[in-house]
Write a protein that holds these residues in place. Sequence first.
Motif, PDB file in Angstrom:
ATOM      1  N   LYS A 253       0.863  -1.178   0.000  1.00  0.00           N
ATOM      2  CA  LYS A 253       0.000   0.000   0.000  1.00  0.00           C
ATOM      3  C   LYS A 253       0.898   1.224   0.000  1.00  0.00           C
ATOM      4  O   LYS A 253       1.885   1.290   0.722  1.00  0.00           O
ATOM      5  CB  LYS A 253      -0.942   0.031   1.204  1.00  0.00           C
ATOM      6  N   THR A 254       0.582   2.186  -0.846  1.00  0.00           N
ATOM      7  CA  THR A 254       1.236   3.492  -0.808  1.00  0.00           C
ATOM      8  C   THR A 254       0.103   4.500  -0.640  1.00  0.00           C
ATOM      9  O   THR A 254      -0.407   5.049  -1.604  1.00  0.00           O
ATOM     10  CB  THR A 254       2.059   3.763  -2.086  1.00  0.00           C
ATOM     11  N   SER A 255      -0.263   4.677   0.607  1.00  0.00           N
ATOM     12  CA  SER A 255      -1.477   5.425   0.939  1.00  0.00           C
ATOM     13  C   SER A 255      -1.219   6.913   1.096  1.00  0.00           C
ATOM     14  O   SER A 255      -2.138   7.669   1.385  1.00  0.00           O
ATOM     15  CB  SER A 255      -2.073   4.882   2.236  1.00  0.00           C
ATOM     16  N   GLY A 256       0.030   7.303   0.930  1.00  0.00           N
ATOM     17  CA  GLY A 256       0.393   8.688   1.203  1.00  0.00           C
ATOM     18  C   GLY A 256       1.196   8.796   2.487  1.00  0.00           C
ATOM     19  O   GLY A 256       1.915   9.777   2.684  1.00  0.00           O
ATOM     20  N   ILE A 257       1.093   7.786   3.344  1.00  0.00           N
ATOM     21  CA  ILE A 257       1.928   7.725   4.552  1.00  0.00           C
ATOM     22  C   ILE A 257       3.160   6.920   4.158  1.00  0.00           C
ATOM     23  O   ILE A 257       3.104   5.706   3.991  1.00  0.00           O
ATOM     24  CB  ILE A 257       1.190   7.049   5.717  1.00  0.00           C
TER      25      ILE A 257
END
Length: 346
Positions: free
Chosen positions: A180-184
């Motif tokens: 996941k590259t959720s922005g965090i």
Amino acid sequence: MTATELLKMDYPADFEAGAKSAVTTCLRIDPTEKVTLITDRATEQIAASIGEQLAAKGCEWNAFLLEDLAPRPLVNMPDAVLADMESSHVSIFAVQVQQNELRSRMQMTDVVNRRRMRHAHMVNITAEIMCQGMRADFNLVDRLSQQVLDRVKKATRIRATTAAGTDITAEMNPGYKWFKTSGIISPEKWGNVPGGECFTSPGEVNGRFVVDGVVGDWLCARYGLLAATPLTIEIAGNRIVSCSSENKALEADFWAYTHTDENSDRVGEFAIGTNLGVERVIGNILQDEKFPGIHIAFGNPYGEHTGAPWRSGTHIDVVGLGFNIWLESEAGQEQIMRDGRFLIAA
């Protein structure tokens, strides 16, 4: 350009919220850390707003303007940039990329991967994105992304359809890893900012993918939104069999791009966009690939992360709209999206 010179530059006040989100929420920069900020002439106002937030943090940082260091389009990432990254904890790349510069970006991310740096990849960031996707609630996006990640990691097969004609089936390879590259952003995987996706390299994709959103890399700026002239891609055995569009220039450019090397036509990425702050595609792949739905990419599978054992010198994303998504696993079948809306809560 030095950090001091960048801080003297004026920028629109509307950039402040997005810049603060990048530095404080996405990268979570600590005052004790060192940061490398890379920008170009076209993006220097956005970089100035980010620099202001870095200065407010009190951390050490250096700024580099690419045109000061090498002719564009870049053949290689300038040595001064790579050398500075060797002593940094965090890097930020806020640049309008040009044709055939992927090699230089891969040189940069090679350093990021080797040193396990936190890296914000803000390729083709614009004022519109600073005021839209960068203002998403990334903690909410992270919760949704985790819900999606927990489900897709168990899936053996994913099917996706759209009203425009997409009907693809992706067989998952249990040996390849989901992210996941959720922005965090964490040291585990650098991420595009604004974030919001879960991705892997698939085992095998078959079917038809109708690109009625956008295509990536430099073709995105050239062709923009594709609703009026979608690109239809036929895929068999994880390779492009054919592509067609009423826009013959798009068709020709896409075909040429995806036949640059022996793996340019191979599906390297299978992803689900999860940024709930993105309400529509805007003709910029940095934000548009985070639009809720499916996007796939042909070319480089990010094997250093996913585990895929092959490589390509190219990588181009394609984005569709209005997806229905079903996950199949040993537990049965679950639909997680209908007509572009998630059926799972964050």
